[in-house]
Design a protein around this motif. Structure first.
Motif, PDB file in Angstrom:
ATOM      1  N   LEU A  83       3.624   3.885 -11.744  1.00  0.00           N
ATOM      2  CA  LEU A  83       3.619   3.644 -10.130  1.00  0.00           C
ATOM      3  C   LEU A  83       4.133   2.541  -9.726  1.00  0.00           C
ATOM      4  N   HIS A  84       3.879   1.544 -10.607  1.00  0.00           N
ATOM      5  CA  HIS A  84       4.186   0.090  -9.814  1.00  0.00           C
ATOM      6  C   HIS A  84       5.517  -0.438 -10.281  1.00  0.00           C
TER       7      HIS A  84
ATOM      8  N   ARG B  11      -0.083  -7.923  -7.283  1.00  0.00           N
ATOM      9  CA  ARG B  11      -1.038  -9.028  -6.583  1.00  0.00           C
ATOM     10  C   ARG B  11      -1.325 -10.075  -7.659  1.00  0.00           C
TER      11      ARG B  11
ATOM     12  N   ASP C  77      -4.739   1.038  -8.380  1.00  0.00           N
ATOM     13  CA  ASP C  77      -3.419   1.670  -7.918  1.00  0.00           C
ATOM     14  C   ASP C  77      -3.171   1.565  -6.389  1.00  0.00           C
TER      15      ASP C  77
ATOM     16  N   LEU D  18      -2.982  -0.444  -3.614  1.00  0.00           N
ATOM     17  CA  LEU D  18      -3.178  -1.910  -3.728  1.00  0.00           C
ATOM     18  C   LEU D  18      -3.204  -2.382  -2.495  1.00  0.00           C
TER      19      LEU D  18
ATOM     20  N   GLU E 194       0.872  -1.298   0.124  1.00  0.00           N
ATOM     21  CA  GLU E 194       0.018  -0.006  -0.103  1.00  0.00           C
ATOM     22  C   GLU E 194       1.099   1.133  -0.001  1.00  0.00           C
TER      23      GLU E 194
ATOM     24  N   PHE F 119     -15.785   6.261 -13.879  1.00  0.00           N
ATOM     25  CA  PHE F 119     -14.917   7.337 -13.778  1.00  0.00           C
ATOM     26  C   PHE F 119     -14.793   8.216 -14.537  1.00  0.00           C
TER      27      PHE F 119
ATOM     28  N   VAL G  69       0.474   7.680  -3.676  1.00  0.00           N
ATOM     29  CA  VAL G  69       1.437   8.478  -3.978  1.00  0.00           C
ATOM     30  C   VAL G  69       0.943   9.574  -4.761  1.00  0.00           C
TER      31      VAL G  69
ATOM     32  N   LEU H 186      -1.856   9.884  -7.576  1.00  0.00           N
ATOM     33  CA  LEU H 186      -2.012   9.127  -8.463  1.00  0.00           C
ATOM     34  C   LEU H 186      -2.586   7.832  -8.120  1.00  0.00           C
ATOM     35  N   THR H 187      -3.200   7.469  -6.995  1.00  0.00           N
ATOM     36  CA  THR H 187      -3.541   6.248  -6.529  1.00  0.00           C
ATOM     37  C   THR H 187      -4.935   6.726  -6.267  1.00  0.00           C
ATOM     38  N   THR H 188      -5.822   6.818  -7.076  1.00  0.00           N
ATOM     39  CA  THR H 188      -7.295   7.065  -6.511  1.00  0.00           C
ATOM     40  C   THR H 188      -8.140   5.843  -7.076  1.00  0.00           C
ATOM     41  N   SER H 189      -7.927   4.730  -7.114  1.00  0.00           N
ATOM     42  CA  SER H 189      -8.639   3.555  -7.449  1.00  0.00           C
ATOM     43  C   SER H 189      -8.023   2.450  -6.890  1.00  0.00           C
TER      44      SER H 189
END
Lengths: 792, 292
Positions: B261-262, B189, A710, A712, A693, B43, A696, A704-707
């Motif tokens: 991001l990942h 994941r 992203d 986790l 988790e 969205f 960001v 940038l993590t609005t769902s």
């Protein structure tokens, strides 16, 4: 006056009585509440991290079908007060959090205008049509940058962005460092996290113009705090507001706060004269519900050559976001971290500096393990670094460095008094259950392939069941600190208890019923627990910071004892016996040794409520009810040890947890099954913090993590099965023997996993100083260590 | 998280669907399993004027054996493909990729065609079709045409299907004898899109020499990357670690991934190589097993 009956339900694994309605879809959540004429509210939210709001044009939105109103910050300030979290103490600077931002917005997602329409679809169409002109201002999105002299300022009335700062030294730190054989210093970072309950926040508000009262259904952990916060913001006496918490789908801390949306929705209900509803969706939840954990700490440890820990020095810088949350303030997270840092260790020296720094990001607040999770990460990593430096097993360093059970109550180097704990016993139980020596042997045998085995330990103390003494010491003057219970035997003999606690899924309807049934000597099925209503339940604090079982539970026991004593007095009169000769069991009060000379609780209740049907004892008032407001000792500490075994794929940076053992000591367990359920969930959240988790933001403060694509959360596929070893060290002299335990799983898990990963990668020269440990992060650390190793 | 207004159509035939597509052009979106489109609608990332629901259109689903090929209708649910014995036997690479797509609940609704046309750059199915050199069959007003996988995935969320066309099926070559396959991926994941994923096939001759191979990498660019240069390191040789390592090195060198991001671009580049090596080793082992 009388001995408590033997405990029959407490300590038993009783199935949760609240589950059938929850599982069959019968429970009523906020979203299930529908009132006649109800309208739906949505919020226009700032797309900028920092911006002046120049003008808002709502004409197009107002012209759309089904749209009833648009409210702006400029308008709402005429009839609401900003939310202001207060704190005593010179260094604290309060912030004004407006119901709708005006004249500037301070984080992306901050509500700027509210749209009211017939349904959520029309609301969202109209949100698109509200035109807001912004003048972007330079944002500051990093706490360390925000502390510099030329950083943009969030709150103009303050000279800088530091909301809270504190310094402390127990006076021995410098000497301990000077005497130490080993000192290590490093910087630790933790990513920003959010609690992500299944159900987001939400409010339904209805104004009764006839009697001037506001009824608010809120997804809240603390109905009385919500009432107090709303009363202040709406300029209403608390007696004019009723807050009801219906079934709640998880809280984990953030739902103890009062938010601008709550105030706006209530203000709209009052102005429109129609009920209104707002339900946070997942995007809003990830943008605006209080976040947590974002820290950087420079930390030092001093140790003897054998690894015995002597002292810590630490500077905690906590990014608290744009506003100080009500009622705990932005001091909650940095100060909790600083205070808990010594944990279960016997230190000579400890000194800290702690800062809560405002940035243009979502405010941070309470989240399971607040402050404690990060301080534990810093401390437990340092302890392992000492172990490595001394070439001593990490378990031995801990064993050598803990305070002893015989020294409790133990005053830690930060001045916190740990009432009772057995850290060495907890460690031993976990090592034993896990087969620690065997695990180490397997690790050695596993060798140096692409999968590296690591074993991590974490020992912690957990601050629980805080009374007003703690909140006074911490300056949190808006937190009541006590809780209350009313116990009533109804005229027909059923028992109901009304508590100031507010369950969000913890199983209160079961655990409090177990406690009460034992205190009154009645069958569990005779008891009903009622919470979450400021009109039906007595005044108190609510459910947060692992307090319910200690504080509301304590209130429940003390109120129940008053009712039991009165019951025995009346029964003694009815049976012509001495009260001290009576025993209560299974709802019957009998003369000891004479089972046939008995009355039932219903018989006693009938007489208590209908005194004309017989005679009450002289001087005894009618009815069978008592209330107790209970302000417990400042705190009671749970403690525990976690052990994680991981495999790290050194080519991909993937981590798999192959074994997980928890040793938990929360005093007397009311329901071991519920304790384990709490631990499983909390460990999952801690593993999320360790590996998955992270909220960001980009450099401009754009999240940038609005769902959930992203942000986790670990799923059942990622989580290990959690083995739990229980031990019970009840606090001496406590009313109940209970300690809080909701947070230990989260506090311990992130650090145990971090230590296991560090252990796995130590042969490669990798050091773990940051969370979360995403594959990309580990891959980079491994590559860097390889480069450094080659250079060296 | 509510979609903007749109007009909803539920055509009952392919012809009716094509008529609607011609009428609404690029204002239209086709709804198959909805596992990507519905979140994007909620969205408000897409705002179609018309939503054309394919779920009532007959004849678009089903798995059929054709000479040397397996034909899978575009509306075939992913779960049906996952559970298909024919797919497992004839097209084991596809079978291996299926459980790595989302979760069971997603695969119950998600369709083969929906995933291919959505063309998420980190999705599994485009890499499988690219590795196998499959064919995509699309229908428009003018009739049917067949597009080779290499021409189908044009760019980020973009395929060669025109606005007035409908993907009706994908055709995949069945695995030859003495062939092995592997689909390996790293995702944050279980069920997430791949940070990087590699689909490979390896075919051996009777003496154990590699006669053909294919490598496609997902998550490393706007469309699946087919690594022909790396394949050249294998063909004509007996599979061995050094060849796998050379192929991996070439894949890594070929990749020009993005950072998000990942995972960083560097991560994807390096791990793309690692997974190639592992996938080739596994596929070669399986091919050797199939040869015995």
């Amino acid at each position: 006056m009388s001995m408590a009956p033997a405990r029959k339900y407490v300590s038993a694994r009783i199935k949760r009585v609240e589950d059938p309605p929850l599982l069959m879809g019968k429970a009523r959540y906020l979203s299930d509440i529908t009132l006649g004429g109800m309208l739906t509210v949505g919020f226009v939210r700032s797309p900028h991290a920092h911006a002046r709001i120049v003008r808002i044009d709502a004409r197009a939105a107002l012209a759309m079908p089904g749209v009833e109103a648009v409210l702006t910050g400029e308008q709402v300030r005429a009839f609401t007060q900003p939310i202001r979290a207060e704190m005593s103490g010179a260094s604290y600077r309060s912030t004004d959090w407006a119901a709708l931002a005006w004249p500037k917005a301070r984080f992306v997602g901050e509500p700027v205008a509210a749209v009211v329409a017939s349904d959520r679809y029309r609301v969202e169409d109209a949100l698109d049509a509200v035109v807001v002109e912004y003048e972007p201002l330079p944002p500051v999105v990093d706490a360390e940058a925000a502390m510099t002299a030329d950083a943009p300022r969030l709150h103009e009335q303050h000279p800088d962005n530091i909301i809270i700062q504190a310094r402390y030294d127990n006076g021995e730190t410098d000497r301990a460092f000077a005497d130490a054989a080993i000192t290590l210093r490093t910087t630790f970072r933790h990513g920003r996290c959010t609690s992500a309950p299944m159900e987001g926040r939400g409010v339904v508000a209805s104004w009764d113009a006839a009697d001037g009262t506001l009824t608010v259904w809120a997804s809240t952990q603390a109905p009385h705090f919500t009432r107090a916060g709303l009363a202040a913001a709406l300029d209403l006496p608390e007696s004019r507001i009723r807050v009801i918490a219906p079934a709640i789908g998880g809280g984990f801390g953030p739902k103890m706060h009062v938010y601008p949306e709550d105030v706006t929705v209530c203000a709209l209900a009052r102005r429109l004269g129609r009920p209104v509803k707002w339900l946070e969706d997942r995007r809003e939840n990830l943008l605006t519900s209080a976040q947590a954990r974002e820290f950087v700490a420079q930390a030092e440890v001093a140790a003897d050559r054998d690894g015995t820990i002597l002292a810590f020095r630490a500077t905690f810088i906590c990014d608290v976001g744009a506003y100080s949350v009500y009622p705990t303030t932005a001091a909650l997270e940095p100060m909790t971290a600083a205070g808990i840092m010594p944990g279960p260790y016997r230190l000579r020296g400890y000194s800290y500096e702690a800062y809560g720094v405002a940035t243009n990001k979502c405010p941070t607040g309470a989240y399971r393990g607040v402050g404690m999770a990060f301080a534990t990460f810093v401390r437990e990593r340092l302890v392992d670094m000492v172990a490595a430096a001394c070439a001593v097993d990490p378990a031995d360093v801990r064993r050598r460095s803990f305070f002893a059970q015989k020294d409790t109550p133990y005053t830690t180097a930060s001045g916190i008094i740990v009432d009772s704990a057995d850290p060495a016993g907890s460690l031993a139980s976990v090592l034993d259950a896990a087969g620690y020596d065997g695990l180490r042997a397997e690790q050695r045998a596993a060798g140096n392939g692409r999968l590296r085995r690591g074993i991590g330990l974490c020992a912690y103390t957990e601050f629980t069941g805080m009374g007003s003494g703690t909140f006074r010491r911490r300056g949190m003057t808006q937190v009541s600190g006590y809780d209350a219970a009313t116990v009533r035997v109804e005229p027909t003999g059923e028992v109901r208890a009304f508590l100031s606690a507010a369950s969000q899924g913890q199983g209160h309807a079961t655990t409090f019923a177990q406690v009460l049934a034992d205190e009154l000597g009645v069958p569990l099925a005779a008891v009903t627990i009622i919470e979450g209503d400021t009109e039906r339940c007595p005044h108190g604090s609510g459910s947060f910071a692992s307090r319910s079982m200690v504080v509301s539970g304590g209130a429940l026991i003390l109120a129940a004892r008053k009712v039991r004593d009165k019951t025995l007095t009346i029964a003694a009169h009815m049976l012509e016996a001495a009260a001290t000769d009576l025993v209560i069991d299974d709802g019957r009060i009998a003369v000891r040794g004479m089972a046939s000379r008995a009355v039932t609780l219903a018989d006693v209740a009938r007489l208590a409520y209908r005194p004309a049907s017989g005679t009450l004892p002289p001087g005894v008032d009618p009815a069978l009810e008592a209330t107790h407001h209970y302000d417990p000792p400042p705190a009671t500490f749970s403690n525990g040890t976690h052990l994680a075994v991981v495999d790290v794929d050194i080519e991909t940076g993937e981590v798999r947890i192959v074994r997980y053992v928890v040793g938990e000591d929360c005093g007397t367990m009311v329901n071991p099954m519920i304790v384990e359920g709490q631990l499983h969930g909390a460990v999952a959240q801690g593993i999320g913090n360790a590996l998955y988790e992270r909220i960001v933001h980009d450099d401009g403060g754009q999240p940038l993590t609005t769902s959930f694509m992203d942000y986790l959360l670990p799923t059942t596929m990622e989580l290990p099965s959690v083995e739990v070893v229980h031990s019970e060290t009840p606090p001496p002299g406590s009313v109940s023997g209970f300690k809080g335990m909701a947070e230990g799983g989260t506090i311990g898990a992130a650090s145990a996993v971090a230590n296991a990963v560090a252990d796995a990668l130590a042969p490669l020269g990798v050091e773990v100083r940051e969370l979360p440990l995403a594959p990309d992060v580990l891959h980079r650390l491994i590559a860097r260590a390889a480069r450094d190793g080659t250079r060296a | 998280m509510k979609p903007p207004p749109f007009e909803y159509f539920a055509p009952a035939s392919v012809k009716e669907t094509l008529d609607l597509l011609r009428e609404h052009g690029d204002q239209a979106k086709l709804l198959a399993g909805g596992q990507s489109l519905v979140p994007m609608l909620n969205f408000r990332l897409v705002r179609p004027g018309a939503l054309i629901d394919l779920n009532g259109v007959p004849g678009l689903d089903g798995i059929r054996e054709e000479p040397g090929m397996l034909r899978i209708g575009a509306m075939t649910r992913q779960r049906a493909v996952e559970r298909s014995a024919v797919v497992r036997e004839r097209c084991p690479l596809l079978a291996e990729a299926m459980p790595q797509i989302g979760h069971v609940q997603i695969r119950n609704r998600g369709t083969i065609g929906g995933s291919l046309v959505h063309a998420d750059p980190a999705a599994e199915l485009p890499a499988v079709v690219a590795a196998l050199g499959g064919e995509l069959i699309v229908r428009g007003a003018a009739g049917e045409r067949t597009i080779a996988a290499a021409d189908f995935f044009v760019g980020y969320l973009t395929t060669a299907v025109a606005a007035d066309e409908l993907l009706v099926a994908v055709r995949l070559p069945v695995a030859p004898p003495r062939a092995g396959h592997a689909f390996v991926e790293v995702s944050r994941r279980h069920g997430d899109f791949a940070l990087v994923g590699v689909a490979v096939t390896v075919t051996l001759d009777g003496s154990g020499v590699c006669t053909s191979a294919a490598i496609a990498v997902t998550g490393v660019g706007p469309a699946p990357v087919v690594a022909a240069d790396a394949v050249a390191a294998l063909v004509g040789q007996r599979p061995a670690t050094t060849a796998f390592e050379e192929a991996a090195r070439r894949v890594s060198a070929q990749l020009e991934p993005h950072s998000d991001l990942h995972a960083s671009a560097e991560y994807r580049k390096q791990v793309g190589g690692v997974l190639t090596r592992r996938a080739l080793a596994l596929a070669s082992e399986r091919a050797a097993g199939a040869s015995r």
